[in-house]
Scaffold this active site. Sequence first.
Site, mmCIF file in Angstrom:
data_model
loop_
_atom_site.group_PDB
_atom_site.id
_atom_site.type_symbol
_atom_site.label_atom_id
_atom_site.label_comp_id
_atom_site.label_asym_id
_atom_site.label_seq_id
_atom_site.Cartn_x
_atom_site.Cartn_y
_atom_site.Cartn_z
ATOM 1 N N SER A 252 0.849 -1.188 0.000
ATOM 2 C CA SER A 252 0.000 0.000 0.000
ATOM 3 C C SER A 252 0.876 1.227 0.000
ATOM 4 O O SER A 252 1.981 1.213 0.545
ATOM 5 C CB SER A 252 -0.864 0.010 1.264
ATOM 6 N N LYS A 253 0.358 2.278 -0.604
ATOM 7 C CA LYS A 253 1.228 3.441 -0.787
ATOM 8 C C LYS A 253 1.547 4.162 0.515
ATOM 9 O O LYS A 253 2.492 4.928 0.567
ATOM 10 C CB LYS A 253 0.683 4.383 -1.851
ATOM 11 N N ARG A 254 0.777 3.879 1.553
ATOM 12 C CA ARG A 254 1.113 4.491 2.832
ATOM 13 C C ARG A 254 2.417 3.919 3.385
ATOM 14 O O ARG A 254 3.143 4.568 4.121
ATOM 15 C CB ARG A 254 -0.001 4.263 3.852
#
Length: 476
Positions: A252-254
């Site tokens: 996930s981009k987080r």
Amino acid sequence: MPVRVRIAPSPTGDPHVGTAYVALFNRTWAKRNGGKFLLRIEDTDRARSNPESERMIFDSLKWLGLTYDEGPDIGGPVGPYRQSERVAIYPKHAKDLVEKGAAYYCTCTADRMEAVRKAQSAAKLAPRYDGHCRNMPPGEVKKQIDAGAPWVIRLKMPTEGECRFKDVVRGEVVFGWDQIDDQILLKSDGWPTYHLANVVDDHLMGITHVIRAEEWISSTPKHIKLYEVFGWEPPVWCHVPLLRNKDKSKISKRKNPTSLNWYRDQGYLPEALVNFLGLMGFSMPAGLEVYSPAEMEKEFSIEKINAGGPVFDMQKLDWMNGQYMRKLSAEELATRLGPFGAAGKDAATVKRIIPLIQDRLRVLSDFAELTSFFFAETVEHDPALLVGKKSNPADTLAMLLSARDVLQTCEWTAASMEAKLRDVATAKGVKPGDLFMPVRVAVTGKAATPPLTETMEVIGREKCLARLEAAGKKLA
Ligand code: GLU
């Protein structure tokens, strides 16, 4: 049957690293079998799909060398390859299923569905369609539709028994049919859902192997049912484990950059990223880690895809990038560095700098930071860096002035400067490093640089002397 495989990304947001990962396995499988690799754009979600995202998918696959044999931008024998251009195809397939009794019209309103969902949630049941229209007396739903009620077509799923299928990576997979909802296939506006469009297109495009991310495995029973009721031969199923963050959650981009644009803009080499993605799901014989797509093609088989969830390890990627960066010729590296600041700089200087930095570049975008002092007119001097821990401003100044004196006249080669500076250190009774450090900071503004005298050779005498002066003034 010739192997035909595809990726079917939805053009929403940035191009995802998972798309490249799945593309690599599909493409390699096609190549290995002399088959074809297709790109199909699944843009039936009109609210989220956009042409810019689609263009970025094309560009990033090209950047990575993950070229396809058929696709929206290059055409092919079974196009169009963009689902929004195929909308006329789907309704008749859904309606055929209604005629066969395998699907049914449903006129349940959003309000009714919401009430059902609430009741299910209160009863701690999984949310699902309750079969209201499926169980209506024949003709009843038709009446409502004729009276203008909005409708959808739903697939009739079995209510008991199991769906068993073979997945190449996971072996036998079993889902209870009662876990699977009566999936919406088509909406009143004639647009299909993912499931209908995906299966119809895979069939019409002659797809033999569906190699896709594991997250789609729970959709597979619906797809298997569709193949069955259409009377079509299903493809081989192959669900590739998801890339994971360090904590093992789905990437996930987080927690991890996921956009292929980011990797390109950072200056990861496409061949390094592709090799790294290969490592994530496949092991070459003898633990070989650095290999080309052609080498991978010789060994790869979908049966050999690793089932474990691979962790996207940025350190490993950096290492891989380093491997490829060191392999480039100086000319090639200069070309790759063009968009990262080398273009527009004096080409002869760039050529001289490259051997000094090639081993120090982690990514191409390090170039600007690593080399700014070669091109700048002047550099900033931080006195805290200039004056070593064991020294003081007066001694440092004296060393810089002595260095300047010998550098004024010595031959301007790295070897000659090195010898002269060592003589200065000896004369001052300090270790060479204690002299080299303030000189380094004086001529570059930095404490960490490529080898000092080679660096100075490229910067040139005039600039080096001026910077030694300027640094001296800071200390005086
Ligand atoms: N449109 C789906 C996606 O965005 C395709 C999944 C599949 O390969 O079936 O990935």
